[in-house]
Design an enzyme around this catalytic site. Structure first.
Site, PDB file in Angstrom:
ATOM      1  N   ARG A 132       0.756  -1.248  -0.041  1.00 44.33           N
ATOM      2  CA  ARG A 132      -0.024   0.027   0.001  1.00 44.33           C
ATOM      3  C   ARG A 132       0.760   1.291  -0.133  1.00 44.33           C
ATOM      4  O   ARG A 132       1.750   1.176   0.978  1.00 44.33           O
ATOM      5  CB  ARG A 132      -0.679  -0.025   1.118  1.00 44.33           C
ATOM      6  CG  ARG A 132      -1.778   1.292   1.523  1.00 44.33           C
ATOM      7  CD  ARG A 132      -2.967   1.293   0.548  1.00 44.33           C
ATOM      8  NE  ARG A 132      -3.980   2.270   1.140  1.00 44.33           N
ATOM      9  CZ  ARG A 132      -4.914   2.728   0.499  1.00 44.33           C
ATOM     10  NH1 ARG A 132      -5.526   1.928  -0.186  1.00 44.33           N
ATOM     11  NH2 ARG A 132      -5.733   3.593   1.156  1.00 44.33           N
ATOM     12  N   GLY A 139      -5.991   0.903   8.188  1.00 39.38           N
ATOM     13  CA  GLY A 139      -6.955   1.948   8.114  1.00 39.38           C
ATOM     14  C   GLY A 139      -8.405   1.531   8.033  1.00 39.38           C
ATOM     15  O   GLY A 139      -8.714   0.505   8.472  1.00 39.38           O
ATOM     16  N   GLU A 155     -13.449 -19.767  28.945  1.00 34.65           N
ATOM     17  CA  GLU A 155     -12.398 -20.826  29.713  1.00 34.65           C
ATOM     18  C   GLU A 155     -11.234 -20.125  30.701  1.00 34.65           C
ATOM     19  O   GLU A 155     -10.056 -20.305  30.771  1.00 34.65           O
ATOM     20  CB  GLU A 155     -11.427 -21.497  28.790  1.00 34.65           C
ATOM     21  CG  GLU A 155     -12.627 -22.622  27.719  1.00 34.65           C
ATOM     22  CD  GLU A 155     -11.725 -23.564  26.704  1.00 34.65           C
ATOM     23  OE1 GLU A 155     -10.599 -24.079  27.427  1.00 34.65           O
ATOM     24  OE2 GLU A 155     -12.437 -23.898  25.762  1.00 34.65           O
ATOM     25  N   THR A 166     -11.518 -15.964  32.415  1.00 23.91           N
ATOM     26  CA  THR A 166     -11.249 -14.373  32.226  1.00 23.91           C
ATOM     27  C   THR A 166      -9.757 -14.113  32.353  1.00 23.91           C
ATOM     28  O   THR A 166      -9.095 -14.896  33.228  1.00 23.91           O
ATOM     29  CB  THR A 166     -12.183 -13.603  32.479  1.00 23.91           C
ATOM     30  OG1 THR A 166     -11.944 -13.548  34.090  1.00 23.91           O
ATOM     31  CG2 THR A 166     -13.635 -13.853  32.500  1.00 23.91           C
ATOM     32  N   PHE A 168      -9.786 -15.286  45.467  1.00 24.41           N
ATOM     33  CA  PHE A 168     -11.076 -15.617  45.114  1.00 24.41           C
ATOM     34  C   PHE A 168     -12.496 -15.200  45.885  1.00 24.41           C
ATOM     35  O   PHE A 168     -13.465 -15.050  45.162  1.00 24.41           O
ATOM     36  CB  PHE A 168     -11.381 -17.115  44.523  1.00 24.41           C
ATOM     37  CG  PHE A 168     -10.185 -17.513  43.262  1.00 24.41           C
ATOM     38  CD1 PHE A 168     -10.590 -17.116  42.060  1.00 24.41           C
ATOM     39  CD2 PHE A 168      -8.982 -17.904  43.615  1.00 24.41           C
ATOM     40  CE1 PHE A 168      -9.883 -17.310  41.058  1.00 24.41           C
ATOM     41  CE2 PHE A 168      -8.315 -18.153  42.465  1.00 24.41           C
ATOM     42  CZ  PHE A 168      -8.842 -17.921  41.177  1.00 24.41           C
TER      43      PHE A 168
END
Length: 386
Positions: free
Chosen positions: A270, A341, A365, A367, A385
């Site tokens: 490009r 772009g 599976e 996060t 946790f």
């Protein structure tokens, strides 16, 4: 070797591993790339046809042994996942859920009768499996699952629902996890059992070339031998997730590589302001940073694969790989979009599709936050946790 392999990573692979990778890459080039943009746009994928072809090539449950499975190495399986996800994350999910979740659960925890009944057909792609752990109200906290299984004479009766289940709309068998009076247990549930219904989830903006569904269980009566006899407690489904996450560690690199190679080709062809985009320092900086992260991710995946093949891979190590590689793959996809772009949002290029897919891979599976807590617990010895 690809154009973005700066570290001669191929030299760290065996000849057999390179051959397996080449076969899967060719399959993706032949069966996936020509059609996947259309599948994504339509929100539909010929999953059964793909499963049969993948089964013919030995890709389903390929790292398992016996029962028609190929018995390949963890590294070879990882390379296959990388090439599949270079095609599309949804296609890799089809293979991962089939082999590393549904088949692995039966292979690891099932009775010999269950293995004989399901695994050869699943390895051949003639039977499709799904894995029912996530629920509408319980994703990251499976210990709070609401699905229940109670004894009624010699039978089990299951009630509940599972959500965001890959392959559910076409599955022949679902591995369903439910709470019982003696803890969490797993069940191999034929999907034609009365009381089982599967509803396809539509209007997804991500993983559109993947079939996702909700499984409802309404007084589903199963014989005693439907229970996976060796699956006791929450550690059983979590071990299956560890198995599948290893494939994700590799797979995310495939999506990132496809984006990076697309951006590299685009930047060198490009022309803007009288020179290729690749001739601008800002573009080269982007490409260099992305290639460095991709190569680092490959080194991490390879280390985890070698540990798995040596029987030494620990769950928190897989969390390191999943957290890093998916997070970096998504960052690479987003950065590649800027190089393209406006064309970066076009379906004529794969970059936005990969970016959208990786948003799901980032979540499912485990996060990123969950994996951070797993790693944090390993570092500190303190669980955050609860």
């Amino acid at each position: 070797m690809t154009a973005v392999d700066l570290l001669d990573l191929d030299a760290s692979l065996t000849e057999e591993e390179r051959q397996i990778r080449a076969v899967v890459r060719q399959v993706v080039d032949d069966l996936v790339r020509p059609h996947v943009a259309g599948w994504y746009e339509a929100g539909h994928v010929p999953a059964r046809e793909l499963a049969r072809e993948f089964g013919r090539l030995g890709l389903l449950g390929m790292h398992l042994t016996g029962y028609g499975c190929a018995g390949s190495t963890a590294v070879a399986y990882g390379l296959a996942c990388l090439e599949l996800e270079a095609g599309d994350s949804g296609v890799r999910s089809l293979v991962s859920v089939q082999g590393s979740l549904a088949m692995y659960a039966i292979w690891r925890y099932g009775s010999e009768e269950q293995k004989q009944r399901w695994l050869p057909a699943m390895a051949a792609g003639e039977a499709i499996g799904s894995f029912g752990l996530t629920e509408p109200d319980h994703g990251s906290d499976p210990a709070s699952m609401a699905t229940r299984a109670r004894r009624d004479g010699d039978d089990w009766v299951l009630n509940g629902s599972k959500m965001w289940i890959t392959n559910a709309p076409i599955a022949d068998v679902a591995v369903i996890w439910a709470r019982t009076d003696s803890g969490v247990r797993g069940f191999a549930v034929p999907m034609d059992t009365p009381g089982v219904t599967a509803r396809e989830i539509t209007r997804k903006m991500s993983l559109r070339a993947s079939l996702t569904g909700e499984i409802s269980l309404d007084d589903v009566r199963l014989p005693a031998d439907a229970q996976l006899p060796d699956a006791t407690g929450l550690k059983a489904p979590l071990s299956c997730l560890t198995e599948a996450r290893h494939g994700i560690v590799w797979g995310a690199l495939g999506a990132a590589r496809d984006c990076l190679e697309t951006a590299l080709t685009y930047a060198t062809t490009r022309t803007q302001f009288g020179r290729p985009l690749a001739g601008f320092q800002l573009t080269q900086a982007k490409l260099a940073d992305m290639a460095v992260e991709w190569n680092k991710g490959c080194l991490l995946a390879l280390q985890l694969g070698r540990l798995a093949d040596a029987g030494k891979l620990r769950p928190e190590q897989v969390s390191v790989g999943k957290l890093n590689n998916v997070r970096e793959a998504l960052a690479i996809a987003r950065q590649c979009r800027t190089i393209l772009g406006a064309n970066g949002v076009s379906g004529d290029y794969p970059v936005m599709r990969h970016a959208n897919n990786l948003e799901s891979v980032l979540t499912y599976e485990g996060t990123s936050e969950i994996h951070q807590l797993v790693i944090g617990q390993r570092l500190t010895g303190v669980s955050a946790f609860t």
